[in-house]
Scaffold this motif. Structure first.
Motif, PDB file in Angstrom:
ATOM      1  N   ASN A 133       0.715   3.804  -2.723  1.00  0.00           N
ATOM      2  CA  ASN A 133       0.327   5.341  -2.518  1.00  0.00           C
ATOM      3  C   ASN A 133       1.425   6.380  -2.923  1.00  0.00           C
ATOM      4  O   ASN A 133       1.141   7.568  -3.027  1.00  0.00           O
ATOM      5  CB  ASN A 133       0.302   5.617  -1.102  1.00  0.00           C
ATOM      6  CG  ASN A 133      -0.864   4.986  -0.530  1.00  0.00           C
ATOM      7  OD1 ASN A 133      -1.805   4.655  -1.023  1.00  0.00           O
ATOM      8  ND2 ASN A 133      -0.925   4.497   0.868  1.00  0.00           N
ATOM      9  N   ARG A 152      -7.586   2.574  -6.194  1.00  0.00           N
ATOM     10  CA  ARG A 152      -7.949   2.960  -4.759  1.00  0.00           C
ATOM     11  C   ARG A 152      -7.074   3.982  -4.160  1.00  0.00           C
ATOM     12  O   ARG A 152      -7.550   5.032  -3.673  1.00  0.00           O
ATOM     13  CB  ARG A 152      -8.066   1.735  -3.871  1.00  0.00           C
ATOM     14  CG  ARG A 152      -9.423   0.948  -4.385  1.00  0.00           C
ATOM     15  CD  ARG A 152      -9.655  -0.364  -3.452  1.00  0.00           C
ATOM     16  NE  ARG A 152      -9.939   0.094  -2.016  1.00  0.00           N
ATOM     17  CZ  ARG A 152     -10.996  -0.271  -1.454  1.00  0.00           C
ATOM     18  NH1 ARG A 152     -12.001  -0.602  -2.262  1.00  0.00           N
ATOM     19  NH2 ARG A 152     -11.324  -0.082  -0.166  1.00  0.00           N
ATOM     20  N   ALA A 180     -14.798   4.524   1.650  1.00  0.00           N
ATOM     21  CA  ALA A 180     -14.125   3.085   2.304  1.00  0.00           C
ATOM     22  C   ALA A 180     -12.391   3.347   2.231  1.00  0.00           C
ATOM     23  O   ALA A 180     -11.825   2.933   2.891  1.00  0.00           O
ATOM     24  CB  ALA A 180     -14.636   2.058   1.532  1.00  0.00           C
ATOM     25  N   VAL A 181     -12.126   3.983   0.876  1.00  0.00           N
ATOM     26  CA  VAL A 181     -10.636   3.900   0.809  1.00  0.00           C
ATOM     27  C   VAL A 181      -9.995   5.082   1.745  1.00  0.00           C
ATOM     28  O   VAL A 181      -8.982   4.643   2.306  1.00  0.00           O
ATOM     29  CB  VAL A 181     -10.354   4.478  -0.661  1.00  0.00           C
ATOM     30  CG1 VAL A 181      -9.096   5.092  -0.887  1.00  0.00           C
ATOM     31  CG2 VAL A 181     -10.626   3.384  -1.741  1.00  0.00           C
ATOM     32  N   ASN A 182     -10.614   5.990   2.279  1.00  0.00           N
ATOM     33  CA  ASN A 182     -10.326   6.891   3.101  1.00  0.00           C
ATOM     34  C   ASN A 182     -10.229   6.306   4.475  1.00  0.00           C
ATOM     35  O   ASN A 182      -9.144   6.537   5.309  1.00  0.00           O
ATOM     36  CB  ASN A 182     -11.175   8.389   3.006  1.00  0.00           C
ATOM     37  CG  ASN A 182     -10.502   9.052   2.019  1.00  0.00           C
ATOM     38  OD1 ASN A 182      -9.536   9.912   2.452  1.00  0.00           O
ATOM     39  ND2 ASN A 182     -11.284   9.072   0.960  1.00  0.00           N
ATOM     40  N   ASN A 194      -9.982   3.127   5.239  1.00  0.00           N
ATOM     41  CA  ASN A 194      -8.685   2.375   5.222  1.00  0.00           C
ATOM     42  C   ASN A 194      -7.288   2.894   5.235  1.00  0.00           C
ATOM     43  O   ASN A 194      -6.662   2.395   6.096  1.00  0.00           O
ATOM     44  CB  ASN A 194      -8.700   1.627   3.604  1.00  0.00           C
ATOM     45  CG  ASN A 194      -7.852   0.747   3.416  1.00  0.00           C
ATOM     46  OD1 ASN A 194      -6.916   0.882   2.348  1.00  0.00           O
ATOM     47  ND2 ASN A 194      -7.309  -0.084   4.075  1.00  0.00           N
ATOM     48  N   GLN A 195      -7.254   4.144   4.727  1.00  0.00           N
ATOM     49  CA  GLN A 195      -5.888   4.754   4.865  1.00  0.00           C
ATOM     50  C   GLN A 195      -5.785   5.575   6.166  1.00  0.00           C
ATOM     51  O   GLN A 195      -4.846   5.455   6.895  1.00  0.00           O
ATOM     52  CB  GLN A 195      -5.767   5.862   3.692  1.00  0.00           C
ATOM     53  CG  GLN A 195      -5.476   5.217   2.311  1.00  0.00           C
ATOM     54  CD  GLN A 195      -4.850   5.896   1.556  1.00  0.00           C
ATOM     55  OE1 GLN A 195      -4.459   7.110   1.580  1.00  0.00           O
ATOM     56  NE2 GLN A 195      -4.068   5.171   0.572  1.00  0.00           N
ATOM     57  N   GLU A 212       0.909  -1.050   0.112  1.00  0.00           N
ATOM     58  CA  GLU A 212      -0.186   0.148  -0.119  1.00  0.00           C
ATOM     59  C   GLU A 212       0.950   1.382   0.010  1.00  0.00           C
ATOM     60  O   GLU A 212       0.535   2.162  -0.702  1.00  0.00           O
ATOM     61  CB  GLU A 212      -0.896  -0.161   1.053  1.00  0.00           C
ATOM     62  CG  GLU A 212      -2.168  -1.078   1.106  1.00  0.00           C
ATOM     63  CD  GLU A 212      -3.222  -0.598   1.898  1.00  0.00           C
ATOM     64  OE1 GLU A 212      -3.234   0.542   2.384  1.00  0.00           O
ATOM     65  OE2 GLU A 212      -4.048  -1.568   2.386  1.00  0.00           O
ATOM     66  N   LEU A 241      -7.518   7.080  -5.778  1.00  0.00           N
ATOM     67  CA  LEU A 241      -8.681   7.785  -5.586  1.00  0.00           C
ATOM     68  C   LEU A 241      -8.599   8.447  -4.165  1.00  0.00           C
ATOM     69  O   LEU A 241      -8.809   9.754  -3.903  1.00  0.00           O
ATOM     70  CB  LEU A 241      -9.716   6.873  -5.515  1.00  0.00           C
ATOM     71  CG  LEU A 241     -11.060   7.234  -4.946  1.00  0.00           C
ATOM     72  CD1 LEU A 241     -11.515   8.262  -5.808  1.00  0.00           C
ATOM     73  CD2 LEU A 241     -12.240   6.083  -4.507  1.00  0.00           C
ATOM     74  N   ALA A 242      -7.914   7.777  -3.340  1.00  0.00           N
ATOM     75  CA  ALA A 242      -7.610   8.512  -1.816  1.00  0.00           C
ATOM     76  C   ALA A 242      -6.800   9.994  -2.082  1.00  0.00           C
ATOM     77  O   ALA A 242      -6.999  10.862  -1.294  1.00  0.00           O
ATOM     78  CB  ALA A 242      -6.671   7.487  -0.951  1.00  0.00           C
TER      79      ALA A 242
END
Lengths: 226, 120
Positions: A63, A108, B43-45, B47-48, A59, A111-112
């Protein structure tokens, strides 16, 4: 082609992470880039035929990705009626299902951060294939669809996609095909690697942000007419 | 910062709304018009921000109606069936959901808080 693109990226200040799946591939990357561009690139083992290798993309690493350029596609030539069921199953598992899992992970993380650009290097074979290319073309089309939908779904959130469909390229399989067939018409339609890498860099640039969830044909007009 | 405050911040950013628009009793879909892409981003946020893996089907109660049908087919009491499927939800919340389900999507801010709190 991937190595040429990586080299161009490094030259303009992008830090590429190249994926490899065999020791030979890894060595090819090292031989080409290590001497001149030490510590200006990284590598990652990703093998579409080994689902576990998806875990090598942590991850934390995902990122950091601003762009992805996807060249991965094994060739598989067979007449539909003559294909081995198991090979067909594995081919789609590797090239469509694994790709979907990889794209899910990367998109994902993009997207974050509300930022990401994904380029899929497809082929004109996705829309106009020769006999024997049915599975190759179907996998290409399926992959294009995955990319198109990511652009459709996440475009408003900063994650966009484009598929590029080159025609015959004077490298790899295209080069082998051309030299085997010695087709004079095709000779005028050949693209060189630099054409492709320049176009990919353009598609990654801000100037190309209007292109999203679409497929671009780049074949000197080869598939436009009869 | 509390779980609730972090979740509120995330939702405000995604839905472009004010903090005052969100309370634990706020419905995400009915009140805030959250769409599937908003929930994905949420959900992604989560998760992070919380460094935790998220099961989106559970977090957003996506299979709620399916579970209710399943409970009925199997002749199992709905309350206990849902408790088993959503262990992060307190009993009174499950009762509330069963009373409320005919009115529309039931997902509330407090369900997210329960989920994330349990995950951590």
């Amino acid at each position: 082609m991937g190595l040429c693109l990586a080299q161009r990226m490094i030259e303009i200040g992008i830090y590429p992470m190249l994926t490899w799946r065999t020791e030979t591939g890894f060595q090819r990357i090292q031989n080409r880039l290590e001497v001149c561009f030490k510590e200006r690139f990284d590598t990652l083992l990703i093998d579409f035929s080994i689902p576990e290798t998806l875990k090598t993309l942590s991850e934390k690493t995902a990122n950091t990705l601003d762009y992805t350029v996807d060249f991965v596609q094994d060739n598989y030539e067979s007449l539909i009626a003559g294909a081995c069921d198991e090979t067909v199953h594995d081919y789609f598992l590797h090239h469509v299902a694994f790709r979907a899992a990889l794209l899910k992970k990367i998109s994902r993380s993009m997207l974050a951060r509300k930022k990401g650009r994904m380029i899929y290097v497809s082929s004109t074979a996705a829309i106009r294939q020769n006999p024997g290319q049915g599975f190759y073309a179907a996998a290409k089309q399926a992959s294009e669809t995955l990319y198109r939908n990511i652009g459709l779904e996440l475009g408003d959130r900063g994650v966009t996609t484009v598929s590029l469909r080159p025609g015959y390229v004077d490298a790899g399989r295209g080069k082998a095909y051309f030299h085997l067939n010695k087709n004079e018409i095709l000779k005028n339609k050949l693209l060189d690697v630099k054409h492709i890498t320049d176009t990919i860099l353009f598609l990654l640039s801000d100037s190309a942000e209007g292109f999203n969830a679409s497929e671009l044909v780049m074949d000197r007009g080869m598939t436009a007419g009869k | 910062m509390t779980v609730e405050n972090i979740l509120k911040d995330i939702l405000c950013d995604i839905l472009d709304i004010d903090l005052s628009d969100i309370e634990p009793e706020t419905y995400l879909i009915r009140d805030l018009d959250a769409e599937s892409i908003d929930l994905l981003e949420l959900a992604v946020n989560i998760n992070q921000q919380f460094n935790t893996s998220v099961n989106e089907d559970d977090l957003f109660l996506r299979k709620l109606r399916f579970y209710l049908e399943e409970a009925e087919e199997r002749g199992i009491e709905k309350n206990s069936y849902l408790k088993n499927k959503y262990p992060f939800l307190p009993n009174d919340r499950i009762m509330e959901i069963l009373d409320d389900i005919e009115k529309g999507p039931v997902l509330k801010m407090k369900d997210l808080i329960h989920y994330v709190t349990r995950q951590n």
